[in-house]
Design an enzyme around this catalytic site. Structure first.
Site, PDB file in Angstrom:
ATOM      1  N   HIS A 176       0.754  -1.403  -0.073  1.00  0.00           N
ATOM      2  CA  HIS A 176       0.094   0.016  -0.036  1.00  0.00           C
ATOM      3  C   HIS A 176       0.879   1.389   0.127  1.00  0.00           C
ATOM      4  O   HIS A 176       0.544   2.101   0.779  1.00  0.00           O
ATOM      5  CB  HIS A 176      -0.870   0.025   0.974  1.00  0.00           C
ATOM      6  CG  HIS A 176      -2.171  -1.133   0.974  1.00  0.00           C
ATOM      7  ND1 HIS A 176      -2.560  -1.624   0.021  1.00  0.00           N
ATOM      8  CD2 HIS A 176      -2.748  -1.745   2.217  1.00  0.00           C
ATOM      9  CE1 HIS A 176      -3.387  -2.513   0.413  1.00  0.00           C
ATOM     10  NE2 HIS A 176      -3.466  -2.673   1.733  1.00  0.00           N
ATOM     11  N   HIS A 199      -9.609   1.892   0.178  1.00  0.00           N
ATOM     12  CA  HIS A 199      -9.592   0.619   1.224  1.00  0.00           C
ATOM     13  C   HIS A 199     -10.512   0.697   2.160  1.00  0.00           C
ATOM     14  O   HIS A 199     -10.024   0.641   3.470  1.00  0.00           O
ATOM     15  CB  HIS A 199      -7.994   0.594   1.793  1.00  0.00           C
ATOM     16  CG  HIS A 199      -7.687  -0.566   2.245  1.00  0.00           C
ATOM     17  ND1 HIS A 199      -8.322  -1.343   3.172  1.00  0.00           N
ATOM     18  CD2 HIS A 199      -6.580  -1.364   2.032  1.00  0.00           C
ATOM     19  CE1 HIS A 199      -7.596  -2.368   3.326  1.00  0.00           C
ATOM     20  NE2 HIS A 199      -6.586  -2.394   2.405  1.00  0.00           N
ATOM     21  N   GLU A 229     -11.317  -4.477  -2.890  1.00  0.00           N
ATOM     22  CA  GLU A 229     -10.473  -3.348  -3.547  1.00  0.00           C
ATOM     23  C   GLU A 229     -10.233  -3.380  -4.903  1.00  0.00           C
ATOM     24  O   GLU A 229      -9.346  -4.267  -5.418  1.00  0.00           O
ATOM     25  CB  GLU A 229      -8.970  -3.232  -2.724  1.00  0.00           C
ATOM     26  CG  GLU A 229      -9.270  -3.211  -1.088  1.00  0.00           C
ATOM     27  CD  GLU A 229      -7.949  -4.004  -0.523  1.00  0.00           C
ATOM     28  OE1 GLU A 229      -6.920  -3.540  -0.838  1.00  0.00           O
ATOM     29  OE2 GLU A 229      -8.232  -4.678   0.216  1.00  0.00           O
TER      30      GLU A 229
END
Ligand code: BGC
Length: 378
Positions: free
Chosen positions: A135, A209, A343
């Site tokens: 991420h 997210h 996601e």
């Protein structure tokens, strides 16, 4: 007909009064957008943008991490519940927490060992998830203050967040400008539109997210939610959650959500440590045009969330790592399988996997991506 005014003085006052009294204000009857101060980070002002559509749906989004902090949706009797995990205060988001509601990037999901080669040059990124990069690294797009601009159009309240990620930030090449616009339609659709440009070739994989619990997080976990995913195949992973490169059929496996299936039905058979879903699905739509991704249905409330996207993949994460150490809004303790994430994105580690659709954005080109979350009831 409801008319759109920005800001709406009365709802703003009511909302502010409601916050002071500690009560959830009733949803304003008109579509609109209000802005409420939420604190400061790095000396920059953080605001909450409250989007209402007049049908009960309320989306609160802040410019720290371009994060969805609240999403109220009606159940089959018209009762509102906040269906995403998060915190009441900005301080909650400044502690170590698993990306609740944030936009993640520059590359969301994992890059094996944080390494890749582009244009003959080797790059080493932070390894912030065991041996891998996750991420966007130590200070990804979720941990920065974005610029915000109200871009409401007619009756559709909308806010645009912009962030310039500089050349070398978190080890990535190129000055990269990222724009995400959230808009809430009268048809209960929250759309997320991403536009990214760069001055050097760079990998880009941005996604939101949010952790969803359509029954309301205070009422139990997501094992009873019924999920359908428009995918015949998924990408199996190694023990560190990096895809092996194979595209495997879901048929005959616990990964099969082609038909609506209770999430708890086969979760224990999935394996992994901790066990559960944390996998990328290869969407039948293939990416490019807006196509169906998944439908989530929660039988007690009757809430339904339909997701469509231009992305080729979706990471289905069943909240396996939630472990009861975080307490969120309304004092709810966030336990394992307390919420799910879907996601929409390119496949994990694509920058190292030549047989996956590429997410390398060329200098001077524009990356676009759209995801739509539509709320309804049954
Ligand atoms: C990943 C999970 C991770 C979670 C929070 C998800 O996108 O797939 O493995 O635990 O994000 O970081």
């Amino acid at each position: 007909m409801p008319t759109m005014r920005t800001p709406l003085p009365m709802p703003a006052l009511l909302a502010a009064a409601g916050l002071l009294l500690g009560v959830v204000p009733a949803a304003p009857a008109e579509a609109g957008l209000t802005k409420l101060p939420f604190g400061t980070v790095d000396g920059k002002e953080v605001d909450l943008y409250v989007l209402t559509n007049g049908n009960g749906v309320v989306a609160k989004i802040m410019n720290y991490g371009a994060t969805i902090t609240e999403l109220d949706a009606p159940d089959r009797n018209g009762n509102l519940d906040d269906v995403v995990l998060g915190f009441d205060t900005l301080a909650g988001y400044l502690q170590k927490e698993p990306y609740f509601g944030a936009v993640v990037g520059r590359v969301g999901n994992r890059i094996a060992k944080g390494r890749f080669t582009l244009g003959g040059k080797a790059y080493q990124l932070a390894t912030n998830d065991g041996p891998n990069h996750l991420h966007g690294g130590n200070k990804g797009f979720d941990k920065v203050v974005w610029d915000a601009r109200v871009v409401s159009d007619g009756k559709v309240p909308a806010v645009e967040f912009t962030y310039l990620s500089r050349d070398g930030e978190e080890g990535y090449p190129g000055n990269c400008t990222v724009r995400v616009t959230y808009a809430l339609s009268g048809a209960n659709e929250l759309s997320l539109n991403y536009v990214v440009t760069t001055d050097k070739d760079t990998p880009v994989n941005v996604t939101n997210h949010s952790y969803f619990n359509l029954g309301g997080p205070e009422k139990g976990g997501i094992l009873g939610h019924v999920l359908q995913i428009d995918a015949e195949r998924y990408t199996p992973v190694d023990s560190t959650l990096i895809p092996t490169g194979e595209l495997r059929a879901v048929a005959g496996t616990p990964m099969d959500f082609r038909q609506p299936t209770r999430i708890g039905e086969h979760l224990r058979e999935v394996g992994g440590n901790p066990t559960g879903y944390d996998h990328n699905y290869v969407l039948n739509g293939g990416g490019g045009a807006l196509a169906p991704v998944a439908t989530v249905y929660e039988p007690n409330s009757g809430r339904v969330m339909d997701i469509a996207s231009t992305e080729p993949g979706v990471q289905f994460y069943s909240g396996n790592f939630l472990d009861g150490t975080l307490t969120g809004k309304k004092g709810v303790v966030y336990r394992q399988y307390g919420a799910l994430a879907l996601e929409t994105q390119h496949f994990p580690d694509s920058v190292n996997q030549p047989n996956f659709p590429s997410y390398v954005l060329k200098a001077g080109r524009t990356y676009t991506s759209e995801t739509v979350l539509k709320f309804s009831t049954r």
